[in-house]
Design a protein around this motif. Structure first.
Motif, PDB file in Angstrom:
ATOM      1  N   ASP A  22       1.141  -1.378  -0.682  1.00 32.96           N
ATOM      2  CA  ASP A  22      -0.017  -0.216  -0.452  1.00 32.96           C
ATOM      3  C   ASP A  22       0.707   1.225   0.216  1.00 32.96           C
ATOM      4  OD1 ASP A  22       0.856   0.229   2.714  1.00 32.96           O
ATOM      5  OD2 ASP A  22      -0.610  -1.125   3.904  1.00 32.96           O
ATOM      6  N   LEU A  23       0.091   2.615   0.210  1.00 33.19           N
ATOM      7  CA  LEU A  23       1.035   3.951  -0.175  1.00 33.19           C
ATOM      8  C   LEU A  23       1.678   3.883   0.965  1.00 33.19           C
ATOM      9  CD1 LEU A  23       0.996   6.325  -1.624  1.00 33.19           C
ATOM     10  CD2 LEU A  23      -0.557   7.198  -0.590  1.00 33.19           C
ATOM     11  N   ALA A  24       1.558   3.330   2.418  1.00 39.05           N
ATOM     12  CA  ALA A  24       2.169   3.894   3.553  1.00 39.05           C
ATOM     13  C   ALA A  24       3.487   3.137   3.454  1.00 39.05           C
ATOM     14  CB  ALA A  24       1.712   3.584   4.694  1.00 39.05           C
ATOM     15  N   ILE A  29      10.051   3.438   1.184  1.00 41.97           N
ATOM     16  CA  ILE A  29      11.078   3.367   0.791  1.00 41.97           C
ATOM     17  C   ILE A  29      11.363   5.009  -0.091  1.00 41.97           C
ATOM     18  CG2 ILE A  29      11.419   0.745   0.753  1.00 41.97           C
ATOM     19  CD1 ILE A  29      10.265   0.514  -1.751  1.00 41.97           C
ATOM     20  N   ALA A  30      10.406   5.877  -0.189  1.00 43.03           N
ATOM     21  CA  ALA A  30      10.720   6.717  -1.292  1.00 43.03           C
ATOM     22  C   ALA A  30       9.922   7.775  -1.174  1.00 43.03           C
ATOM     23  CB  ALA A  30      10.243   6.099  -2.819  1.00 43.03           C
ATOM     24  N   VAL A  31      10.760   8.949  -1.640  1.00 50.14           N
ATOM     25  CA  VAL A  31      10.044  10.399  -0.744  1.00 50.14           C
ATOM     26  C   VAL A  31       9.033  10.760  -2.079  1.00 50.14           C
ATOM     27  CG1 VAL A  31      11.128  12.313  -1.220  1.00 50.14           C
ATOM     28  CG2 VAL A  31      12.665  10.996  -0.119  1.00 50.14           C
ATOM     29  N   PHE A  32       8.064  10.655  -1.907  1.00 51.31           N
ATOM     30  CA  PHE A  32       6.802  11.327  -2.433  1.00 51.31           C
ATOM     31  C   PHE A  32       6.355  13.017  -2.452  1.00 51.31           C
ATOM     32  CE2 PHE A  32       4.029   7.882  -3.545  1.00 51.31           C
ATOM     33  CZ  PHE A  32       4.670   6.725  -3.273  1.00 51.31           C
ATOM     34  N   ASP A  33       5.810  13.264  -3.466  1.00 55.07           N
ATOM     35  CA  ASP A  33       5.960  14.717  -3.188  1.00 55.07           C
ATOM     36  C   ASP A  33       3.722  14.739  -3.982  1.00 55.07           C
ATOM     37  OD1 ASP A  33       5.632  14.266  -5.868  1.00 55.07           O
ATOM     38  OD2 ASP A  33       7.063  16.004  -7.003  1.00 55.07           O
ATOM     39  N   ASP A  34       3.837  15.873  -3.955  1.00 52.61           N
ATOM     40  CA  ASP A  34       2.167  15.776  -4.774  1.00 52.61           C
ATOM     41  C   ASP A  34       1.992  14.907  -5.571  1.00 52.61           C
ATOM     42  OD1 ASP A  34       1.701  17.528  -2.352  1.00 52.61           O
ATOM     43  OD2 ASP A  34       1.200  19.689  -2.907  1.00 52.61           O
ATOM     44  N   ARG A  35       2.707  15.200  -6.751  1.00 54.86           N
ATOM     45  CA  ARG A  35       2.414  14.706  -7.615  1.00 54.86           C
ATOM     46  C   ARG A  35       2.240  13.028  -7.616  1.00 54.86           C
ATOM     47  NH1 ARG A  35       7.691  17.404 -10.841  1.00 54.86           N
ATOM     48  NH2 ARG A  35       8.067  16.051  -9.718  1.00 54.86           N
ATOM     49  N   ALA A  36       3.137  12.560  -6.215  1.00 52.30           N
ATOM     50  CA  ALA A  36       3.444  11.001  -6.972  1.00 52.30           C
ATOM     51  C   ALA A  36       2.230  10.764  -6.032  1.00 52.30           C
ATOM     52  CB  ALA A  36       4.715  10.642  -5.736  1.00 52.30           C
ATOM     53  N   LEU A  39      -0.800  10.624  -8.425  1.00 47.43           N
ATOM     54  CA  LEU A  39      -0.993   9.292  -9.785  1.00 47.43           C
ATOM     55  C   LEU A  39      -1.729   8.443  -8.664  1.00 47.43           C
ATOM     56  CD1 LEU A  39       1.958  10.676 -11.500  1.00 47.43           C
ATOM     57  CD2 LEU A  39      -0.547  10.642 -11.679  1.00 47.43           C
ATOM     58  N   ALA A  40      -1.177   8.240  -7.602  1.00 47.37           N
ATOM     59  CA  ALA A  40      -0.872   6.626  -6.643  1.00 47.37           C
ATOM     60  C   ALA A  40      -2.230   7.098  -6.048  1.00 47.37           C
ATOM     61  CB  ALA A  40      -0.209   6.762  -5.414  1.00 47.37           C
ATOM     62  N   ALA A  41      -3.031   7.551  -5.733  1.00 48.16           N
ATOM     63  CA  ALA A  41      -3.903   7.872  -5.402  1.00 48.16           C
ATOM     64  C   ALA A  41      -5.303   7.498  -6.573  1.00 48.16           C
ATOM     65  CB  ALA A  41      -5.390   9.100  -5.170  1.00 48.16           C
ATOM     66  N   ALA A  42      -4.810   8.350  -7.275  1.00 46.43           N
ATOM     67  CA  ALA A  42      -5.731   7.545  -9.003  1.00 46.43           C
ATOM     68  C   ALA A  42      -5.367   5.835  -9.216  1.00 46.43           C
ATOM     69  CB  ALA A  42      -5.088   8.458  -9.663  1.00 46.43           C
ATOM     70  N   GLY A 149       2.201   2.254 -21.137  1.00 43.80           N
ATOM     71  CA  GLY A 149       1.804   0.986 -20.673  1.00 43.80           C
ATOM     72  C   GLY A 149       0.034   1.047 -20.378  1.00 43.80           C
ATOM     73  N   ALA A 150      -0.883   0.615 -19.661  1.00 51.23           N
ATOM     74  CA  ALA A 150      -1.627   0.458 -19.809  1.00 51.23           C
ATOM     75  C   ALA A 150      -2.358   1.856 -18.912  1.00 51.23           C
ATOM     76  CB  ALA A 150      -1.990  -0.846 -18.772  1.00 51.23           C
ATOM     77  N   VAL A 151      -1.494   1.784 -17.634  1.00 49.75           N
ATOM     78  CA  VAL A 151      -2.226   3.097 -16.782  1.00 49.75           C
ATOM     79  C   VAL A 151      -1.837   4.549 -18.570  1.00 49.75           C
ATOM     80  CG1 VAL A 151      -2.120   5.086 -15.899  1.00 49.75           C
ATOM     81  CG2 VAL A 151      -2.290   3.050 -15.009  1.00 49.75           C
ATOM     82  N   THR A 152      -2.570   5.019 -19.556  1.00 48.60           N
ATOM     83  CA  THR A 152      -2.098   6.013 -20.441  1.00 48.60           C
ATOM     84  C   THR A 152      -2.181   6.979 -20.572  1.00 48.60           C
ATOM     85  OG1 THR A 152      -4.607   6.490 -21.092  1.00 48.60           O
ATOM     86  CG2 THR A 152      -3.519   4.570 -22.090  1.00 48.60           C
ATOM     87  N   ARG A 153      -0.816   7.204 -21.145  1.00 50.04           N
ATOM     88  CA  ARG A 153      -0.231   8.482 -21.477  1.00 50.04           C
ATOM     89  C   ARG A 153      -1.167   9.670 -20.620  1.00 50.04           C
ATOM     90  NH1 ARG A 153       4.059  11.279 -23.297  1.00 50.04           N
ATOM     91  NH2 ARG A 153       4.965  10.256 -24.983  1.00 50.04           N
ATOM     92  N   GLU A 154      -2.622   9.709 -21.863  1.00 52.22           N
ATOM     93  CA  GLU A 154      -3.447  10.024 -21.051  1.00 52.22           C
ATOM     94  C   GLU A 154      -3.715  10.639 -19.901  1.00 52.22           C
ATOM     95  OE1 GLU A 154      -3.278   8.622 -24.187  1.00 52.22           O
ATOM     96  OE2 GLU A 154      -3.631   8.499 -25.660  1.00 52.22           O
ATOM     97  N   ALA A 155      -4.037   9.915 -19.524  1.00 47.33           N
ATOM     98  CA  ALA A 155      -4.683   9.392 -18.083  1.00 47.33           C
ATOM     99  C   ALA A 155      -3.990   9.980 -17.142  1.00 47.33           C
ATOM    100  CB  ALA A 155      -5.757   8.035 -17.960  1.00 47.33           C
ATOM    101  N   ILE A 156      -2.394   9.920 -17.416  1.00 53.05           N
ATOM    102  CA  ILE A 156      -1.812  11.222 -16.806  1.00 53.05           C
ATOM    103  C   ILE A 156      -1.935  12.314 -16.678  1.00 53.05           C
ATOM    104  CG2 ILE A 156       0.787  10.892 -15.600  1.00 53.05           C
ATOM    105  CD1 ILE A 156       0.541   7.508 -16.970  1.00 53.05           C
ATOM    106  N   GLU A 157      -1.547  12.677 -17.431  1.00 57.60           N
ATOM    107  CA  GLU A 157      -1.752  13.885 -18.387  1.00 57.60           C
ATOM    108  C   GLU A 157      -2.386  14.911 -17.419  1.00 57.60           C
ATOM    109  OE1 GLU A 157       0.132  14.418 -22.579  1.00 57.60           O
ATOM    110  OE2 GLU A 157       1.439  14.118 -22.177  1.00 57.60           O
ATOM    111  N   ALA A 158      -3.991  13.746 -17.521  1.00 56.98           N
ATOM    112  CA  ALA A 158      -4.957  14.720 -16.788  1.00 56.98           C
ATOM    113  C   ALA A 158      -4.887  14.976 -15.795  1.00 56.98           C
ATOM    114  CB  ALA A 158      -6.334  13.575 -17.210  1.00 56.98           C
TER     115      ALA A 158
END
Ligand code: AMP
Ligand code: MG
Length: 269
Positions: A22-24, A29-36, A39-42, A149-158
């Motif tokens: 999960d996200l926690a 292990i990684a430093v998350f910012d708002d963008r990360a 994307l994780a939430a979505a 990959g399966a999560v498309t560029r369009e979905a991420i860019e939105a």
């Protein structure tokens, strides 16, 4: 860890993805910012990998990261993977079970054929639903698409705005090998019809028959992605002069399918 690189014949400069429950666990292990986080939430759990600055107190070792100061992390959706990850409690590196450079296995039988002799155990979770490797996005400077990959560029860019291309610098984008996912037979792209002696991967209405596999008779990109590697492998087993592949539209999931096909054909630098 070294045994994974060994079993796959994977070059040590190509780091592995750490899978967590999960996200926690990812934030340990990684430093998350708002963008990360957005994307994780979505998209988590699901086929999106984030490349982020590694946390200095995180447990992912140098070898798994190929010595980089970043780490690739993902929360997978498959119930068997989730059960394994929450049972184990820590991150698990989990590359595809192919030998490096070969088409990825998407079924238990194909995985065992590729690396079964090197594995202590194998779990059968059924055929892959998506059938393509995860989308890899680096969030270091500007967001970059390292692997479609399966999560498309369009979905991420939105959600986070335009994605830049992967850097040409192989140290920052180590996975961009030109010939990858490749069968033994040569691959010919954008083929309206097979030539004599060729196997054919069709897309859209086209009868299957000896030497002809259809990625999706109804022209559906998700169905084509799910069938891509299994059909490539089946066609390859017949030892054709070449594997001809029908044109696949570049939009949405098509970007990832065409990326794999161009690498299978050895066309990407
Ligand atoms: P695979 O496990 O074969 O699906 O490949 C994982 C992908 O993630 C490869 O393309 C790697 O190069 C990429 N990757 C893993 N860790 C990093 C990282 N720290 N920086 C950039 N790319 C990475
Ligand atoms: Mg792989």
């Amino acid at each position: 860890m070294a045994a994974i690189y060994e079993a796959k014949g994977r070059p040590r400069f190509n780091p592995l993805i750490s899978h967590v429950a999960d996200l926690a666990a990812a934030e340990r292990i990684a430093v998350f910012d708002d963008r990360a986080r957005k994307l994780a939430a979505a998209f988590w759990p699901g086929p999106l990998t984030l490349v982020l600055p590694v946390r200095p107190d995180g447990v992912v070792c140098d070898l798994a990261r190929a010595g980089l100061d970043t780490v690739a992390v993902r929360v997978p959706a498959h119930p068997l993977a989730r059960a394994l990850l929450s049972g184990f409690g820590g991150p698990v590196v989990a590359p595809s079970a192919n030998r490096s450079g070969r088409p990825s296995p998407t079924t238990y039988a194909d995985a065992v054929e590729e690396t079964g002799d090197k594995a202590a155990a194998a779990l059968d979770g059924g055929p892959c639903e998506v059938g393509l490797e995860s989308t890899v996005v680096a969030l270091l400077d500007q967001p970059r698409l390292l692997r479609p990959g399966a999560v498309t560029r369009e979905a991420i860019e939105a959600l986070i705005g335009p994605l830049a291309e992967a850097e040409a610098d192989a140290k920052r984008s180590p996975g961009r090998l030109a010939r990858h996912y490749a069968p033994q037979s040569p691959v010919r792209l954008d083929a309206a019809e097979p030539a004599t002696g060729e196997a054919y991967l069709a897309f859209g209405p086209h009868p299957e028959g000896p030497g002809v596999w259809n990625l999706s008779p109804r022209g559906d990109l998700a169905e084509a992605a799910a069938h891509l590697f299994a059909h490539l492998r089946a066609a390859d087993r017949t030892g054709p002069k070449a594997i001809a592949v029908a044109p696949i539209p570049e939009a949405g999931l098509g970007e990832a399918i065409n990326d794999r096909l161009r690498r299978a054909a050895g066309f990407v630098g």
